[in-house]
Enzyme design. Structure first.
Site, short mmCIF file in Angstrom:
data_model
loop_
_atom_site.label_atom_id
_atom_site.label_comp_id
_atom_site.label_asym_id
_atom_site.label_seq_id
_atom_site.Cartn_x
_atom_site.Cartn_y
_atom_site.Cartn_z
N GLU A 1 -6.97 -11.71 1.45
CA GLU A 1 -6.67 -10.82 0.33
C GLU A 1 -5.34 -11.17 -0.32
O GLU A 1 -4.45 -11.74 0.31
CB GLU A 1 -6.65 -9.36 0.81
CG GLU A 1 -8.00 -8.89 1.33
CD GLU A 1 -7.95 -7.56 2.07
OE1 GLU A 1 -9.01 -6.91 2.14
OE2 GLU A 1 -6.89 -7.19 2.60
N ASP B 1 -7.08 -10.25 7.02
CA ASP B 1 -7.40 -9.10 7.87
C ASP B 1 -8.09 -9.58 9.12
O ASP B 1 -9.06 -10.35 9.05
CB ASP B 1 -8.35 -8.13 7.15
CG ASP B 1 -7.67 -7.32 6.06
OD1 ASP B 1 -6.43 -7.37 5.97
OD2 ASP B 1 -8.38 -6.64 5.31
N HIS C 1 -8.10 -4.55 12.44
CA HIS C 1 -7.56 -3.73 11.35
C HIS C 1 -8.42 -2.49 11.11
O HIS C 1 -7.91 -1.42 10.79
CB HIS C 1 -7.46 -4.59 10.09
CG HIS C 1 -6.91 -3.89 8.90
ND1 HIS C 1 -5.81 -3.07 8.93
CD2 HIS C 1 -7.32 -3.90 7.58
CE1 HIS C 1 -5.56 -2.60 7.72
NE2 HIS C 1 -6.46 -3.08 6.90
N HIS D 1 -15.53 -4.23 4.45
CA HIS D 1 -14.85 -4.84 5.59
C HIS D 1 -15.79 -4.94 6.80
O HIS D 1 -15.91 -6.00 7.43
CB HIS D 1 -13.62 -4.00 6.00
CG HIS D 1 -12.41 -4.21 5.17
ND1 HIS D 1 -12.22 -3.57 3.97
CD2 HIS D 1 -11.29 -4.97 5.38
CE1 HIS D 1 -11.04 -3.93 3.46
NE2 HIS D 1 -10.46 -4.78 4.30
N TRP E 1 0.84 -1.19 0.00
CA TRP E 1 0.00 0.00 0.00
C TRP E 1 0.88 1.24 0.00
O TRP E 1 1.89 1.28 0.71
CB TRP E 1 -0.89 0.01 1.24
CG TRP E 1 -2.10 -0.86 1.09
CD1 TRP E 1 -2.16 -2.20 1.26
CD2 TRP E 1 -3.41 -0.43 0.75
NE1 TRP E 1 -3.44 -2.64 1.04
CE2 TRP E 1 -4.23 -1.57 0.73
CE3 TRP E 1 -3.98 0.82 0.47
CZ2 TRP E 1 -5.59 -1.52 0.43
CZ3 TRP E 1 -5.34 0.88 0.18
CH2 TRP E 1 -6.13 -0.28 0.15
#
Length: 208
Positions: free
Chosen positions: A171, A54, A58, A159, A18
């Site tokens: 993911e 995740d 998170h 999410h 990211w």
């Protein structure tokens, strides 16, 4: 012999992260020449690099950490489906595919081809799909993408909605050469006591 198929991203300095997140690095802290017996390495990375899960923490300060997650969710029968060319994953897309009784749903979109470059746009899971997936029995959704939400989203509605319906998130899987069908999945997170996510070595084996 029914061999395992690795659906994990390779972790090296080329792994996309990211924007602004910690890049992956590996280096030798001790070499065998210096230690007299062993090579000992060190890795630095974000827990959301490459193929990862995740944890609710998170995106929710009160959410579960990795160590609290149910491991049974990450091992067992899974179905791979293909949704190439789509810009979203919603009721219209899922209604056309039979997923009744599927506990682990892995979705190939083909939207992230060069995994050394972080994508600019991705298909995203529409929040209203969470109730439908839960009704069909899904407890884990896996995508060949870095997120279930649009990359510029701050609210992360998918999410939150998936978690509200008890659906875990995997993911960054690699399904480029995996045909649709039923498989055995293993994608165990590390026992990280305080973490909001974990890298996994995700593998599939075709069901007999």
């Amino acid at each position: 012999m029914n061999s395992w198929i690795d659906i994990s991203q390779r972790l090296d300095e080329k792994a996309a992260v990211w924007p602004g997140d910690t890049p992956f690095s590996y280096r030798l802290n001790w070499g065998k020449r210096d230690s007299g017996s062993v090579n000992v390495g060190q890795i630095t990375m974000s827990v959301h690099t490459g193929t990862h899960i995740d944890a609710p923490f998170h995106f929710d300060d009160e959410g579960k950490r990795v160590i609290e997650l149910d491991l049974d969710v990450y091992i067992g029968r899974a179905r791979v489906i293909h949704l190439p060319g789509t810009d979203r994953i919603g009721l219209n897309e899922l209604n056309s595919i039979g997923i009744e009784g599927v506990n682990r749903l892995l979705i190939y979109t083909g939207a992230w081809r060069d995994r050394s470059v972080f994508p600019e746009n991705i298909p995203h899971v529409q929040p209203e799909a969470a109730a439908y997936l839960s009704e069909k029995g899904v407890r884990l959704i896996g995508l060949d993408l870095p997120s279930v939400d649009p990359l510029d989203s701050k609210e992360l509605p998918a999410h939150h909605r998936l978690t509200r319906y008890g659906i875990h998130i995997l993911e960054g899987i690699v399904l480029d050469d995996v045909p649709p069908g039923d498989y055995e999945l293993a994608a165990l997170p590390l026992p990280l006591a305080e973490a909001d996510g974990s890298p996994v070595r995700a593998v599939l084996r075709k069901c007999r």
